[in-house]
Scaffold this motif. Structure first.
Motif, PDB file in Angstrom:
ATOM      1  N   VAL A 159      13.434  24.945 -14.206  1.00  0.00           N
ATOM      2  CA  VAL A 159      11.597  24.460 -14.337  1.00  0.00           C
ATOM      3  C   VAL A 159      10.801  24.667 -13.559  1.00  0.00           C
ATOM      4  CG1 VAL A 159      11.058  22.606 -14.790  1.00  0.00           C
ATOM      5  CG2 VAL A 159      13.019  23.102 -15.859  1.00  0.00           C
ATOM      6  N   ALA A 160       9.990  25.177 -13.541  1.00  0.00           N
ATOM      7  CA  ALA A 160       8.538  25.482 -11.944  1.00  0.00           C
ATOM      8  C   ALA A 160       8.072  24.346 -11.995  1.00  0.00           C
ATOM      9  CB  ALA A 160       7.771  26.349 -12.466  1.00  0.00           C
ATOM     10  N   PHE A 161       7.736  23.743 -10.935  1.00  0.00           N
ATOM     11  CA  PHE A 161       6.897  22.639 -10.593  1.00  0.00           C
ATOM     12  C   PHE A 161       5.955  22.730 -10.286  1.00  0.00           C
ATOM     13  CE2 PHE A 161      10.661  19.849 -11.610  1.00  0.00           C
ATOM     14  CZ  PHE A 161      10.227  18.790 -11.996  1.00  0.00           C
ATOM     15  N   LEU A 162       4.060  22.653 -10.868  1.00  0.00           N
ATOM     16  CA  LEU A 162       2.939  22.845 -10.405  1.00  0.00           C
ATOM     17  C   LEU A 162       2.567  21.797  -9.702  1.00  0.00           C
ATOM     18  CD1 LEU A 162       1.441  25.435 -13.339  1.00  0.00           C
ATOM     19  CD2 LEU A 162       2.956  26.525 -11.234  1.00  0.00           C
ATOM     20  N   ARG A 163       2.073  21.745  -8.701  1.00  0.00           N
ATOM     21  CA  ARG A 163       0.801  21.013  -8.408  1.00  0.00           C
ATOM     22  C   ARG A 163      -0.432  20.563  -7.927  1.00  0.00           C
ATOM     23  NH1 ARG A 163       5.053  20.758  -3.630  1.00  0.00           N
ATOM     24  NH2 ARG A 163       5.189  21.992  -4.310  1.00  0.00           N
ATOM     25  N   ASP A 164      -1.481  19.388  -8.776  1.00  0.00           N
ATOM     26  CA  ASP A 164      -2.518  19.577  -8.815  1.00  0.00           C
ATOM     27  C   ASP A 164      -3.014  18.117  -8.298  1.00  0.00           C
ATOM     28  OD1 ASP A 164      -5.697  20.710  -9.092  1.00  0.00           O
ATOM     29  OD2 ASP A 164      -5.131  20.369 -10.849  1.00  0.00           O
ATOM     30  N   TYR A 165      -3.112  17.897  -6.798  1.00  0.00           N
ATOM     31  CA  TYR A 165      -3.386  16.496  -6.378  1.00  0.00           C
ATOM     32  C   TYR A 165      -4.423  17.037  -6.047  1.00  0.00           C
ATOM     33  CZ  TYR A 165       1.368  16.164  -5.844  1.00  0.00           C
ATOM     34  OH  TYR A 165       3.295  16.071  -6.986  1.00  0.00           O
ATOM     35  N   ASP A 166      -5.579  16.019  -5.904  1.00  0.00           N
ATOM     36  CA  ASP A 166      -6.806  15.535  -5.504  1.00  0.00           C
ATOM     37  C   ASP A 166      -6.765  14.755  -4.245  1.00  0.00           C
ATOM     38  OD1 ASP A 166      -9.725  14.337  -4.528  1.00  0.00           O
ATOM     39  OD2 ASP A 166      -9.638  13.916  -6.410  1.00  0.00           O
ATOM     40  N   PRO A 167      -6.590  15.316  -3.014  1.00  0.00           N
ATOM     41  CA  PRO A 167      -6.448  14.517  -1.536  1.00  0.00           C
ATOM     42  C   PRO A 167      -6.919  13.365  -1.303  1.00  0.00           C
ATOM     43  CG  PRO A 167      -7.519  16.958  -1.506  1.00  0.00           C
ATOM     44  CD  PRO A 167      -7.103  17.165  -2.833  1.00  0.00           C
ATOM     45  N   SER A 168      -8.422  12.947  -2.012  1.00  0.00           N
ATOM     46  CA  SER A 168      -8.514  11.970  -1.401  1.00  0.00           C
ATOM     47  C   SER A 168      -8.675  10.798  -1.956  1.00  0.00           C
ATOM     48  CB  SER A 168     -10.335  12.084  -2.286  1.00  0.00           C
ATOM     49  OG  SER A 168     -10.455  12.312  -3.652  1.00  0.00           O
ATOM     50  N   ILE A 169      -7.961  11.100  -2.745  1.00  0.00           N
ATOM     51  CA  ILE A 169      -7.270   9.761  -4.005  1.00  0.00           C
ATOM     52  C   ILE A 169      -6.870   8.948  -2.828  1.00  0.00           C
ATOM     53  CG2 ILE A 169      -5.770   8.333  -4.813  1.00  0.00           C
ATOM     54  CD1 ILE A 169      -5.782  10.682  -7.095  1.00  0.00           C
ATOM     55  N   PRO A 170      -7.939   7.002  -2.568  1.00  0.00           N
ATOM     56  CA  PRO A 170      -7.503   6.559  -1.593  1.00  0.00           C
ATOM     57  C   PRO A 170      -6.187   5.840  -2.054  1.00  0.00           C
ATOM     58  CG  PRO A 170      -8.508   5.609  -2.884  1.00  0.00           C
ATOM     59  CD  PRO A 170      -8.805   6.383  -3.313  1.00  0.00           C
ATOM     60  N   GLU A 171      -4.947   5.252  -1.481  1.00  0.00           N
ATOM     61  CA  GLU A 171      -3.816   4.303  -1.202  1.00  0.00           C
ATOM     62  C   GLU A 171      -4.102   3.500  -2.179  1.00  0.00           C
ATOM     63  OE1 GLU A 171      -2.023   3.254   2.690  1.00  0.00           O
ATOM     64  OE2 GLU A 171      -0.844   4.782   3.021  1.00  0.00           O
ATOM     65  N   ILE A 172      -2.925   2.952  -2.333  1.00  0.00           N
ATOM     66  CA  ILE A 172      -3.371   2.120  -3.845  1.00  0.00           C
ATOM     67  C   ILE A 172      -2.228   1.006  -4.058  1.00  0.00           C
ATOM     68  CG2 ILE A 172      -4.094   4.058  -5.616  1.00  0.00           C
ATOM     69  CD1 ILE A 172      -1.007   3.632  -7.225  1.00  0.00           C
ATOM     70  N   SER A 173      -2.107  -0.003  -4.104  1.00  0.00           N
ATOM     71  CA  SER A 173      -1.265  -1.531  -4.092  1.00  0.00           C
ATOM     72  C   SER A 173      -0.807  -1.495  -5.422  1.00  0.00           C
ATOM     73  CB  SER A 173      -2.606  -2.695  -3.886  1.00  0.00           C
ATOM     74  OG  SER A 173      -1.441  -3.301  -3.922  1.00  0.00           O
ATOM     75  N   TRP A 199       1.069  -1.384  -0.434  1.00  0.00           N
ATOM     76  CA  TRP A 199      -0.247  -0.050   0.423  1.00  0.00           C
ATOM     77  C   TRP A 199       0.643   1.772  -0.238  1.00  0.00           C
ATOM     78  CZ3 TRP A 199      -4.380  -0.676  -1.400  1.00  0.00           C
ATOM     79  CH2 TRP A 199      -4.908  -2.072  -0.785  1.00  0.00           C
ATOM     80  N   LEU A 200       0.377   1.973  -0.501  1.00  0.00           N
ATOM     81  CA  LEU A 200       1.601   3.312  -0.762  1.00  0.00           C
ATOM     82  C   LEU A 200       0.542   4.179  -1.314  1.00  0.00           C
ATOM     83  CD1 LEU A 200       2.029   4.235  -4.398  1.00  0.00           C
ATOM     84  CD2 LEU A 200       3.663   2.452  -3.995  1.00  0.00           C
ATOM     85  N   ASN A 201       0.638   6.403  -1.027  1.00  0.00           N
ATOM     86  CA  ASN A 201       0.302   7.184  -1.269  1.00  0.00           C
ATOM     87  C   ASN A 201       1.305   7.236  -2.698  1.00  0.00           C
ATOM     88  OD1 ASN A 201      -0.223   9.008  -1.525  1.00  0.00           O
ATOM     89  ND2 ASN A 201      -0.712  10.093   0.328  1.00  0.00           N
ATOM     90  N   ILE A 202       0.187   7.789  -3.448  1.00  0.00           N
ATOM     91  CA  ILE A 202       0.672   8.136  -4.996  1.00  0.00           C
ATOM     92  C   ILE A 202       1.263   9.227  -4.911  1.00  0.00           C
ATOM     93  CG2 ILE A 202      -1.226   9.227  -6.144  1.00  0.00           C
ATOM     94  CD1 ILE A 202       0.974   6.807  -7.796  1.00  0.00           C
ATOM     95  N   HIS A 203       0.986  10.098  -3.943  1.00  0.00           N
ATOM     96  CA  HIS A 203       0.799  12.215  -3.993  1.00  0.00           C
ATOM     97  C   HIS A 203       2.796  11.507  -3.449  1.00  0.00           C
ATOM     98  CE1 HIS A 203      -3.624  12.177  -4.165  1.00  0.00           C
ATOM     99  NE2 HIS A 203      -2.939  13.082  -5.197  1.00  0.00           N
ATOM    100  N   GLU A 204       2.361  10.926  -2.972  1.00  0.00           N
ATOM    101  CA  GLU A 204       4.260  10.540  -1.568  1.00  0.00           C
ATOM    102  C   GLU A 204       5.035  10.056  -3.207  1.00  0.00           C
ATOM    103  OE1 GLU A 204       7.900   9.188  -0.162  1.00  0.00           O
ATOM    104  OE2 GLU A 204       5.957   7.738  -1.288  1.00  0.00           O
ATOM    105  N   VAL A 205       4.984   9.253  -4.243  1.00  0.00           N
ATOM    106  CA  VAL A 205       5.403   8.637  -5.308  1.00  0.00           C
ATOM    107  C   VAL A 205       6.184   9.841  -6.101  1.00  0.00           C
ATOM    108  CG1 VAL A 205       6.341   7.621  -7.643  1.00  0.00           C
ATOM    109  CG2 VAL A 205       5.029   6.509  -5.182  1.00  0.00           C
ATOM    110  N   LEU A 206       5.402  10.618  -6.140  1.00  0.00           N
ATOM    111  CA  LEU A 206       4.335  12.125  -7.285  1.00  0.00           C
ATOM    112  C   LEU A 206       6.107  13.468  -6.605  1.00  0.00           C
ATOM    113  CD1 LEU A 206       1.559  12.440  -8.670  1.00  0.00           C
ATOM    114  CD2 LEU A 206       3.030  11.607  -9.408  1.00  0.00           C
ATOM    115  N   GLU A 207       6.190  13.202  -5.509  1.00  0.00           N
ATOM    116  CA  GLU A 207       6.698  14.238  -4.554  1.00  0.00           C
ATOM    117  C   GLU A 207       8.094  13.658  -4.407  1.00  0.00           C
ATOM    118  OE1 GLU A 207       5.940  17.866  -3.019  1.00  0.00           O
ATOM    119  OE2 GLU A 207       4.939  17.081  -4.557  1.00  0.00           O
ATOM    120  N   HIS A 208       8.386  12.179  -4.348  1.00  0.00           N
ATOM    121  CA  HIS A 208       9.482  11.660  -4.331  1.00  0.00           C
ATOM    122  C   HIS A 208      10.262  12.330  -5.180  1.00  0.00           C
ATOM    123  CE1 HIS A 208      12.905   9.269  -3.226  1.00  0.00           C
ATOM    124  NE2 HIS A 208      12.739   8.644  -4.327  1.00  0.00           N
TER     125      HIS A 208
END
Length: 356
Positions: A225-239, A203-212
């Motif tokens: 390079v500018a990074f813009l982040r537009d995350y949906d915090p309601s997305i559950p952990e994925i396997s 189980w992992l948080n996909i946003h943790e992967v994106l931030e890493h």
């Protein structure tokens, strides 16, 4: 087969609401007289606000076709339009088959429109073709790689024997070059073969992967390079396999960085999609990860080939980053797609969320 008792009454609107084809009724003024649930879902509109309103206001997607509908009404002739692209400003385009039939209701003319959404069928065909091409190219590369590895081992071994036989020879420099280049080719072949293990899912948080990945790439870049982040915090952990997810996203983000030439904007976006089809399989819930850059875009002639191994637009590129990303996402039951135009290239990663 289910039989309805004689005492039961089925209303016509109930039958229409049970259809998967969008149905729209128009009067002689091209105002909406009726529509069904499939129409509401397809165009994202409300029946309550649409009925009685002019077509252009009720269903903005159809506004550009109002003149043709008026001509059909005046001439009492229907028409069929195949693979028609409909779009409202700010929304994604939908591809449909549209059938228009004139009718008379209470001595007043009208039109009946049947609109069949094709996006799911087109997606199934496109995904199946993409996966078939990917699998075929992967098998071809695997066969070639194994054929290359055998003589490479022989060449390296022969160079090592020569080096041992003549340790003080003035030709030692040449044997070193042979060994070094053989090792480089061996490493390239291994990369072509890609990962040789199944995903080790946790189980992992996909946003943790994106931030890493964002932190890794920002450390590599010059800071322009500018990074813009537009995350949906309601997305559950994925396997998923964390390392393989990082590798997939990293390959695509690096590709975006190279496309913009070190100065521009990369956007990382996460969303969920409901009732989404991946390779003929309908999923209730899918996570969509978009990696968008504002670079020059991918030439149309290259767009269909970018997931093939060894295909690249850069002189120093290996053409392996995108095929490996596609393979890793496919191993998780997902898919990578790309759309591009000058100033906007988006790679979308789709991963099923049913298991969560």
């Amino acid at each position: 087969m289910k039989f309805i008792p004689r005492s039961s009454s089925v209303r016509p609107e109930d039958v229409l609401d049970g259809l998967t084809t969008a149905v729209i009724g128009l009067d002689e003024q091209l105002c909406v007289t009726s529509l069904n649930s499939a129409c509401e879902n397809l165009f994202g509109i409300s029946r309550k606000h649409a009925i009685g309103a002019p077509l252009a206001e009720a269903i903005p997607h159809l506004a550009p076709h109002e003149l043709r509908l008026r001509r059909s009404l005046d001439n009492a002739t229907g028409f069929i339009e195949r693979e028609l692209r409909l779009q409202r400003i700010g929304d994604e385009a939908v591809t449909v088959d549209c059938t228009v039939t004139p009718f008379i209701l209470g001595r007043k003319p009208g039109l009946l429109m049947e609109v069949l959404a094709l996006d799911r069928h087109l997606r199934i065909s496109r995904d199946e073709l993409l996966l078939a091409q990917h699998q075929a190219s992967r098998e071809l590369i695997r066969g070639m790689a194994h054929e290359i590895k055998n003589p490479l081992g022989g060449i390296r071994g022969a160079a090592q024997l020569l080096e041992r036989e003549f340790p003080d020879s003035e030709h030692r420099e040449y044997t070193r070059v042979i060994i070094r280049e053989a090792d480089r080719l061996q490493n390239l072949v291994n990369r072509m073969l890609g990962p040789n293990r199944a995903p080790q899912k946790n189980w992992l948080n996909i946003h943790e992967v994106l931030e890493h990945v964002r932190q890794l790439v920002q450390a590599e870049s010059s800071g322009d390079v500018a990074f813009l982040r537009d995350y949906d915090p309601s997305i559950p952990e994925i396997s998923a396999d964390r390392e393989q997810m990082i590798q997939s996203v990293l390959n695509i983000v690096r590709n975006a960085m190279q496309a913009i030439g070190g100065e521009g904007t990369v956007t990382l976006r996460s969303r969920t999609r409901r009732q989404f089809t991946i390779a003929a399989v309908r999923h209730k819930l899918v996570v969509q990860i978009d990696i968008e850059d504002d670079g020059p875009g991918i030439p149309p002639a290259m767009l269909e080939k970018i997931f093939y191994p060894m295909v690249t637009t850069r002189a120093d590129g290996t053409g392996l980053g995108l095929p490996i990303a596609q393979y890793l996402i496919h191993a998780h039951g997902g898919l990578v797609e790309c759309r591009s135009r000058p100033g906007c290239t988006v790679f979308s990663l789709y991963l099923p969320l049913e298991s969560t």
